[in-house]
Structure formats: structure tokens, C-alpha cells
Write an enzyme that holds these catalytic residues in place. Structure first.
Site, PDB file in Angstrom:
ATOM      1  N   ALA A 275       1.053  -1.137  -0.008  1.00  0.00           N
ATOM      2  CA  ALA A 275       0.251   0.076  -0.025  1.00  0.00           C
ATOM      3  C   ALA A 275       0.843   1.145  -0.143  1.00  0.00           C
ATOM      4  O   ALA A 275       2.009   1.020   0.189  1.00  0.00           O
ATOM      5  CB  ALA A 275      -1.172   0.213   1.057  1.00  0.00           C
ATOM      6  N   GLU A 309      -0.581   2.468   7.113  1.00  0.00           N
ATOM      7  CA  GLU A 309      -0.872   3.515   6.150  1.00  0.00           C
ATOM      8  C   GLU A 309      -1.600   4.778   6.828  1.00  0.00           C
ATOM      9  O   GLU A 309      -1.226   5.888   6.469  1.00  0.00           O
ATOM     10  CB  GLU A 309      -1.763   3.375   4.990  1.00  0.00           C
ATOM     11  CG  GLU A 309      -1.250   2.030   3.940  1.00  0.00           C
ATOM     12  CD  GLU A 309       0.358   2.190   3.713  1.00  0.00           C
ATOM     13  OE1 GLU A 309       0.904   3.079   3.716  1.00  0.00           O
ATOM     14  OE2 GLU A 309       1.112   1.295   3.896  1.00  0.00           O
ATOM     15  N   GLU A 331       8.569   4.840   8.243  1.00  0.00           N
ATOM     16  CA  GLU A 331       8.235   3.297   8.156  1.00  0.00           C
ATOM     17  C   GLU A 331       8.322   2.538   9.335  1.00  0.00           C
ATOM     18  O   GLU A 331       7.437   1.695   9.691  1.00  0.00           O
ATOM     19  CB  GLU A 331       9.217   2.884   7.079  1.00  0.00           C
ATOM     20  CG  GLU A 331       8.992   3.505   5.589  1.00  0.00           C
ATOM     21  CD  GLU A 331       7.440   3.316   5.128  1.00  0.00           C
ATOM     22  OE1 GLU A 331       6.766   2.438   5.902  1.00  0.00           O
ATOM     23  OE2 GLU A 331       7.119   3.776   4.069  1.00  0.00           O
TER      24      GLU A 331
END
Length: 860
Positions: A275, A309, A331
């Protein structure tokens, strides 16, 4: 990929010179429909970009980024520039800049078939065309002219002309006026998270509302979309449920209202990633829409990705790293927050088990490769950046953050995050910015922690050492810490040490636990002195730190006999993970690991752990057992998987997992059952052989020559969809024929006609463990081709080919020598290409060491 790279030094120089005030981007994608020119030239769309920016040194020179087949015109401050003089295929030279500038670029940009830039997909089921963009780290320049680096943020206004029956989405809210889709101006964001999705997508809406502390009301329009062909399978209600739970959770913990207006989520075809966190328009691979029955682990994985996300809206979109060195700033946090929010907000309360078992396995592998790097990596250029979306940046970083929470406390950690957002909203940061707020909130010196955990590479191993007194109680329990010679750093670890013993009913349960700060080569856990002698010592109980867990001899003997009796699911997952690491490290024979899976796998209650055990057992058979034991190992796995398939509860997810595992590992003895399940001549009570399971059964049948091209064509007619086509292509490439392998090789290596998804499918079918001899000639061909492939193809396709076609099944010293010869002869090859080859070499060398270990085991 010539001329397309951008170095960190170039980016820093440009960021010091320029400040961007805004973009206006106009795209005309009406050319997406129709047959195209048919002359072999790429299909293109018109892209007109206006950039307003300032220059700190009037008269200086710089450049804008654009990758396009042609540029029609370039205008700088009203002055027309000759495209043939200023555009070199990837950059537009900008000379004699003023204090305030306006650049207008009119270009013909190419639609993508590799998932990089503006991807165009034609649905084979109904002929419909779908578009979406994917940019990270630097592919927005394939769609519009820009300054392609994360620290030159700006507001964006998009407008799109599209076929009249289409709908178009972008980051901001849009409306159709005068046949043009116009979108609200965004907040200042980086180029790589802008996004456009267009086509006849199936679109579902919902909304989220929340009362804010100041008495205001936050309203977020929600949307979710997929191809029309997937609409019957689209469970948008569950997507919205997780979305709302996540929005509640992050608002509760971050104290910063979601800043990007609407929240659309697009499930798109032929997607390279899981994603992408485009603000207001998150994109996902459409495989998260399940066409058949899947286990709870699949739904948990989707929820984790949705929440990952969503966390990026704050970590990455609102506050963005300055350069890709600090990619981990977004991340690692998002990976941690995915599990943290899953546990805290959704029905998936065991997400930390999945994290310990699955995500950390990715980190452990990456951290032992020759390419391992500190979490804060040295990213010299964009090619480095592309390869650093890896297990270090994601899973190790998240593991270290979990350790940080144990170190400073959850409250201090979250308060640090809140201050970080408020202090750096819409800006760019580096490591020091985060450490500063954590020092404020925790009162701890973060420098030493950062040096040990963020700025050094490698994974430590922790082993218990138990000394008993004359009465059989613990006299002293110590934790020994080791590090690899290549990365000798010993780190501070906050750990929980658990003591377990078997009760009268045989259950293996914890009876004592102590937390300790492990620092240096030997740490005594004084609190456990005097405890009764344990059957099992677990030195990273509750999974607080990032390490490889080892066992003393007593503990290992206990696991060999009673792993299935360990009642706590997290402890059991940690033990399985430790045993797998020992197998990979040639400390435990691979056949013994397979035996443990066959003995205790059927008793595993956590379906995600069970599926991971299946993957590891398959890998052990393919790569780590001694060659002379492979045939026996395949027979044992075939028999064991078949037994568990019939023993599992009818219709249960365990039954489904064992059915898929049986198909993956079966030898010739299991092919008759697979054929019978496909044609209805055989049944397993409760097992529904839906379309996805049919394809899973067909691949081994194709690989063993039981079914051929005609049967696979018949199956595609039965499932004439984009998913069916990918499955068919994979099965076709799996057939055991010299001609088939030659054709598959040519389609991937010698031609660029296949889309990224079909390249992936072809590579996936090409290398079958049962076809080692058939594949042997491709070792030489591989090394002859990869340098050219890397130079001529996109970086994504280059990575797929170099990784996917490495001769990993040719497990011999000769293959290692061939790899070393290529590396010696290509010292000047692109560093990213050399890294991929070095990683594959390391995997092969590890396999050979594990096979030597396995060969010393007694044959059962």
C-alpha cells in the site's frame, strides 16, 4: 535506468537554493482509451505543470525533474526555452533563476506498465481501463515536472481531463465542472505522496465524525474503491470498520486532528507494493480483496496495512523525513503503529504474536545479509533508497521502537510523538528532531540509545546460562549476549526472562518472570535466584527486545519433547521463531525443524503462526535439508500435511491452511488427491475448493506435468479475470519442459511486453524445487543477462528479475563460484545491482551451511 538517478548531495544543494510555493498540474488522460498508435511507441498523455518557486541566489542555476518521451514546450519566467537544449530525458536545466520564478512545462508522458508512475491496466474480464499512480521514492516525475525530493514540499492543485464515463480522484476533494475534474489545493506535501486514480471504479462511501477537545467537530468523508470485476467480493464494511477504529485510536493518542480532509482508499490492480500512504487517497494492492476463503490471518494482515498507512498521515505525510537516510522515521513508526493499533483498537488482539513471528522474521533475515545497514541508513541516491524499503527499515525499526517503549515508557513515547507532530507539522525532520522530543518527555539521554540501536547494524543473540545449587534451585541465572564478528556491537536490552515448567497435566507454563537490563556479554538476573529449576528459560519473554533467542540444553530438550504443551501463544510463537533462526544459522538440523512442525504444528492454535510454520517448513525442505534427504523429507511432509488436512475441523481455517500447505509441498504421491479434489472425485469433509484454491492445486499439478496448456486454458475460461490470468501465467511457467522454461525466460528477460504483474507471475512459476536439473542451464544465462537488464529496464522490473531469477535452487559450490566471478568482473556495476546479487549469494551460502549441518543429523 541511465540519467534517472538523483544523489543526496544534489538534493541538498537544490534544497538550499530553492523553496517551492506551489504546483498546478493538468493531466489529460483521455488517451487511455482506444487502440493506441500501434507503431511501437509508448502510449502517452498530456501533462502541463506550472511551478512557482523562489531562489535564494538570483542568477544561479538548478534543474527540474521529468521523465517523459517528449517535451512540447518549456517556459521559465515567461521566456520560452528550447526543449531540445534544456531537456535530457530526465532533467530540465534551469539557468539564470530570478528571486521569484514560474516554470511551465508541457510534456507528453508515458503510461506505465510496470507500476511506476501512471499505471494503465486493461481488465481482461470486461475490457475496462483503470489508472492509478504510484511514485515512491521518485516516480512522480514520470507524470509531471517537479522537484523530486521529499524536503521541497508545496501545495498542489490538480486538474484532470478524463473519459466522460470515468470518475477521477486525487489527494483533495474534487468536482467535475466543464468536463474537467478539479481538485482542492492540498496542504504542503512532498511530490512522492501526490496521487491520481481514474477509471470506472466501483466506489463505496461512508463518513467519520468526532468531537474535538476544543468543542469543534471533525468530519471526514470516507471512500473505498476497487475494479468493477471485484465488486462482488469487496467487503467495504469491514474496511470502513477498521478505518474508523484506527481514526479513533490515532486521535486518542496523537492529539492532532487528521489534517487532509477526506480519506479515500483505492484497491488497485498490478500494484507492486502492499500500500501507499498518499494523504487523502491511500492505494492498496487489490489482493487485499479476497476472492475466496482466507484465514483470519489475512484479515488481520489487511487491518494492519490499513492502520500502517493511516499512521503515515502523521508519521510521513504531516511530518516527512528530509532525505531517504531517515526513511525509518516514517516506516518504522508506521510498522510499529500497525500492530499497536491493531491490538488497541480492533478485534485482532493477538497482533503482537504476528509481529513477533512474521515481521521480525523479515528483520532477522535482512539484518544478517551483507547489505545490512543501520536503521538510520546511508542513502547516497535514489537507487539506494529504492532498495532500503526492507526488513531493517520496517520490521527491525518497529522492533526497536517496541524496545524504546519498554525503555522510556508508553506515556513518554506518545507524548514525544504529540510534540513532534505539533513542532514539525508540514515540515521535514532528521533523527535529532525526534530524539530531542523524546529526551524532553522521558528525561533520558537518547544519544547512547540511538548510537546502539539506530546507528549500528546487526542482531545480537541472547542465551540463558543456568547454574543450580545442591537443592536443585537456581543459584545463578545469567543472560549471555553475543554479536557477529562483522557487527560486534553489544547493545542494552530491556528483557523479560520467563521460567517455565511442566505441570502434572503435562502443560508447560510460566511460573516466574523477571525484567532486567541486559548490557554487555554477561548479565546476572538476580531476581530469579532461588527459583525452582526450570524446564524452559525464555530470555526474551513477551518479546520486549529485538534479538535472536537461544536456548540452553535443558530448554532445547524440553522443546523437542513438549513444544506443543506450551500454553501461552506468544511464548510458543517466540520459541518457534527461535528454532527457525537456529535452523537458518546451521545450529539445528533442518530435518529436525521439519519434524517439530509435523509433530506439533497440528496443535498450533494461532492460525498466523501455523501458516508461518508451513512457509518455514517448505523453505527448510527446499533450501536447508541435505540433498540426499530431500526425497524422504518431501514424503514425510506430504504424508503429514495430508494427515492434518483430514484431521482438521471441517470447514475450519486450519483445514484451509493445511490444504494449501499440502499443495505446496506434495510430491508425486499427493497429486492424485489434488486432481480428485479439482474434479470432484475426491472430497475432504468441509473443504470448499473455491476458485483461488483451485489455482493453488493446479500449480503443483502443472509443475509435475499432470496438467498442461489445454487444461490451464480451460481453467482460465472458468475464471476469465485479471486474477485468473495471473494464476494461469504462473502455472504455464511452472510446467516441466525445456521449451516452457525457454519461453518464460525470453518473456521476462529478453522482452518488456509483459506488465509488472505478469512478470511477477512468470518468475513465480519459473523456478520449481522439483525441477533443479531442468533449470541448471539458466545459471550461466542469468549472469550473462543481469547487467543489461538492470541498465535497460525500470528499477522495479530490474529488482524482480535479479532477485527472482537468481539460481537459488542450484545449491552447489559451483554456483557460489559463478556468483563470485560475476561480482569480481563487475566491480563497477550499479551498487544497487551488486547489493541484490550479494544478498542472493549470502542466501545460497547460508543454505549450503545449513545442508552441511543437516547432513550430520541421524536419519529418522
Amino acid at each position: 535506468m541511465p540519467g534517472e538517478n538523483l544523489s543526496r548531495d544534489e538534493a541538498r544543494e537544490r534544497a538550499a537554493l530553492l523553496a517551492v510555493d506551489g504546483y498546478e498540474v493538468s493531466l489529460d488522460v483521455r488517451s487511455a482509451l482506444g487502440e493506441g498508435d500501434g507503431d511501437g511507441a509508448p502510449r502517452t498523455f498530456r501533462s502541463v505543470t506550472t511551478i512557482r518557486f523562489r531562489c535564494a541566489e538570483p542568477g544561479a542555476s538548478s534543474f527540474a525533474d521529468l521523465i517523459a518521451p517528449s517535451v512540447t514546450s518549456v517556459s521559465l519566467n515567461g521566456r520560452d526555452l528550447d526543449p531540445s537544449e534544456v531537456f535530457d530525458g530526465s532533467r530540465i536545466a534551469l539557468e539564470d533563476l530570478a528571486a521569484e520564478n514560474e516554470l511551465v512545462v508541457d510534456a507528453q508522458c508515458a503510461y506505465s506498465r510496470t507500476g511506476e508512475g501512471l499505471h494503465r491496466f486493461v481488465d481482461p474480464e470486461d475490457g475496462e481501463v483503470y489508472l492509478y499512480t504510484q511514485y515512491e521514492p521518485a516516480d512522480s516525475r514520470r507524470v509531471f515536472a517537479n522537484f523530486e525530493q521529499p524536503d521541497l514540499k508545496a501545495p498542489f492543485r490538480f486538474e484532470v481531463r478524463a473519459p466522460e464515463q470515468w470518475t477521477v480522484w486525487s489527494n483533495g476533494a474534487g468536482e467535475l465542472t466543464d468536463d474537467v475534474w478539479r481538485f482542492a489545493e492540498t496542504k504542503p506535501i512532498s511530490t512522492y505522496i501526490t496521487c491520481v486514480v481514474a477509471g470506472p471504479y466501483h466506489y463505496v462511501t461512508d463518513s467519520y465524525t468526532r468531537e474535538l477537545p476544543d468543542g469543534g467537530r471533525l468530519e471526514i468523508p470516507l471512500g473505498a474503491m476497487c475494479r468493477k470485476g471485484l465488486a462482488p467480493h469487496f467487503d467495504a464494511d469491514d474496511v470502513f470498520l477498521i478505518t474508523k477504529q484506527g481514526l479513533d485510536f490515532f486521535h486518542d493518542h496523537f492529539d492532532y486532528p487528521y489534517p487532509f480532509g477526506k480519506y479515500d482508499q483505492a484497491f488497485v490492480p498490478e500494484y507492486n507494493l502492499g500500500a501507499m500512504e498518499n494523504p487523502g487517497l491511500v492505494t492498496f494492492r487489490e489482493e487485499y480483496i479476497f476472492r475466496g476463503k482466507v484465514t483470519r490471518a489475512s484479515y488481520e494482515g489487511r487491518a494492519n496495512t490499513i492502520l500502517h498507512e493511516m499512521a503515515h498521515m502523521w508519521f510521513g505525510d504531516l511530518v516527512t523525513m528530509e532525505w531517504w537516510d531517515d526513511l525509518w522515521l516514517k516506516e518504522s513508526f508506521a510498522d510499529f503503529m500497525g500492530a499497536f493499533a491493531n491490538v488497541g483498537a480492533t478485534r485482532f488482539k493477538d497482533a503482537w504474536i504476528t509481529f513477533a513471528n512474521r515481521r521480525k522474521a523479515w528483520a532477522y533475515r535482512a539484518d544478517q545479509l551483507p547489505s545490512t545497514h543501520p536503521i538510520t541508513a546511508d542513502i547516497r541516491d535514489l537507487e539506494d533508497a529504492k532498495l532500503n524499503f526492507d526488513g531493517i527499515t520496517y520490521a527491525k525499526g518497529a522492533s526497536v521502537l517496541k524496545q524504546l517503549v519498554a525503555y522510556v515508557g508508553q506515556d513518554a513515547f506518545l507524548e514525544g510523538a504529540r510534540r513532534y507532530f505539533k513542532r514539525h507539522a508540514y515540515g521535514n525532520t532528521r533523527l535529532g528532531d525526534l530524539l530531542a522530543v523524546l529526551e524532553e518527555t522521558s528525561g533520558r539521554d537518547m544519544g547512547a540509545w540511538a548510537r546502539s540501536w539506530l546507528q549500528t547494524a546487526g542482531v545480537n543473540a541472547l542465551t540463558p546460562q543456568v547454574l543450580l545449587d545442591a537443592e536443585g534451585r537456581i543459584d545463578e541465572l545469567a543472560v549471555l549476549q553475543e554479536a557477529a564478528e562483522s557487527h560486534p556491537e553489544l547493545r542494552p536490552h530491556r528483557v523479560a526472562v520467563g521460567l517455565y515448567r511442566r505441570g502434572a497435566d503435562g502443560a508447560l507454563e510460566r511460573y516466574a518472570r523477571a525484567e532486567a537490563d541486559v548490557d554487555g556479554p554477561r548479565t546476572v538476573v538476580a531476581e530469579l535466584a532461588g527459583a525452582e529449576a526450570p524446564d524452559l528459560v525464555l530470555v526474551n519473554d513477551d518479546d520486549l527486545t529485538y534479538c535472536k533467542t537461544r536456548f540452553d540444553e535443558t530448554s532445547l530438550a524440553t522443546l523437542r519433547e513438549a513444544l506443543g504443551e506450551l500454553t501461552d501463544p506468544l511464548a510458543r510463537a517466540l520459541c518457534w521463531s527461535a528454532l527457525w533462526n537456529m535452523t537458518r544459522d546451521a545450529l539445528l538440523p533442518a530435518r529436525e525443524f521439519i519434524g517439530l512442525v509435523l509433530r506439533f504444528g497440528g496443535r498450533e492454535s494461532d492460525i498466523g503462526v501455523l501458516q508461518m510454520l508451513h512457509a518455514w517448513a517448505d523453505s527448510a525442505l527446499t533450501h536447508y535439508v541435505a540433498p540426499e534427504w530431500r526425497e524422504r523429507g518431501a514424503r514425510l511432509l506430504t504424508e503429514g500435511a495430508s494427515e492434518q488436512l483430514y484431521a482438521a475441523g471441517p470447514g475450519s481455517e486450519q483445514q484451509l491452511a493445511w490444504a494449501r500447505f499440502f499443495a505446496r509441498v506434495t510430491d508425486e504421491r499427493g497429486l492424485e488427491l489434488l486432481s480428485g479434489l479439482l474434479d470432484g472425485k475426491a472430497t475432504v469433509e468441509g473443504l470448499v475448493v473455491d476458485q483461488e484454491l483451485r489455482w493453488a492445486f493446479l500449480e503443483p499439478l502443472a509443475a509435475h506435468g499432470v496438467v498442461g496448456e489445454s487444461e490451464l486454458a480451460d481453467e482460465l475460461a472458468r475464471d476469465d479475470t485479471a486474477s485468473g490470468k495471473r494464476h494461469q501465467v504462473r502455472c504455464l511457467a511452472a510446467r516441466p519442459s525445456e521449451a516452457v522454461k525457454a519461453q518464460a525466460w525470453a518473456q521476462v528477460v529478453e522482452s518488456d511486453a509483459l506488465s509488472n504483474a505478469l512478470v511477477e507471475a512468470t518468475i513465480g512459476g519459473f523456478a520449481q524445487a522439483s525441477q533443479r536439473e531442468l533449470l541448471a542451464p539458466y545459471t550461466e544465462k542469468y549472469f550473462a543477462a543481469i547487467d543489461r537488464v538492470w541498465r535497460e529496464r525500470s528499477i522495479q522490473i530490474g529488482m524482480d528479475v535479479v532477485r527472482g531469477l537468481f539460481p537459488a535452487l542450484q545449491q552447489s559450490r559451483a554456483t557460489l563460484d559463478a556468483t563470485d566471478a560475476w561480482l569480481a568482473a563487475h566491480e563497477d556495476a550499479a551498487p544497487a545491482l551488486r547489493r541484490l546479487v550479494l544478498e542472493s549469494r549470502d542466501d545460497l551460502a547460508r543454505a549450503l551451511r545449513a545442508q552441511e549441518c543437516d547432513a550430520t543429523a541421524s536419519t529418522d
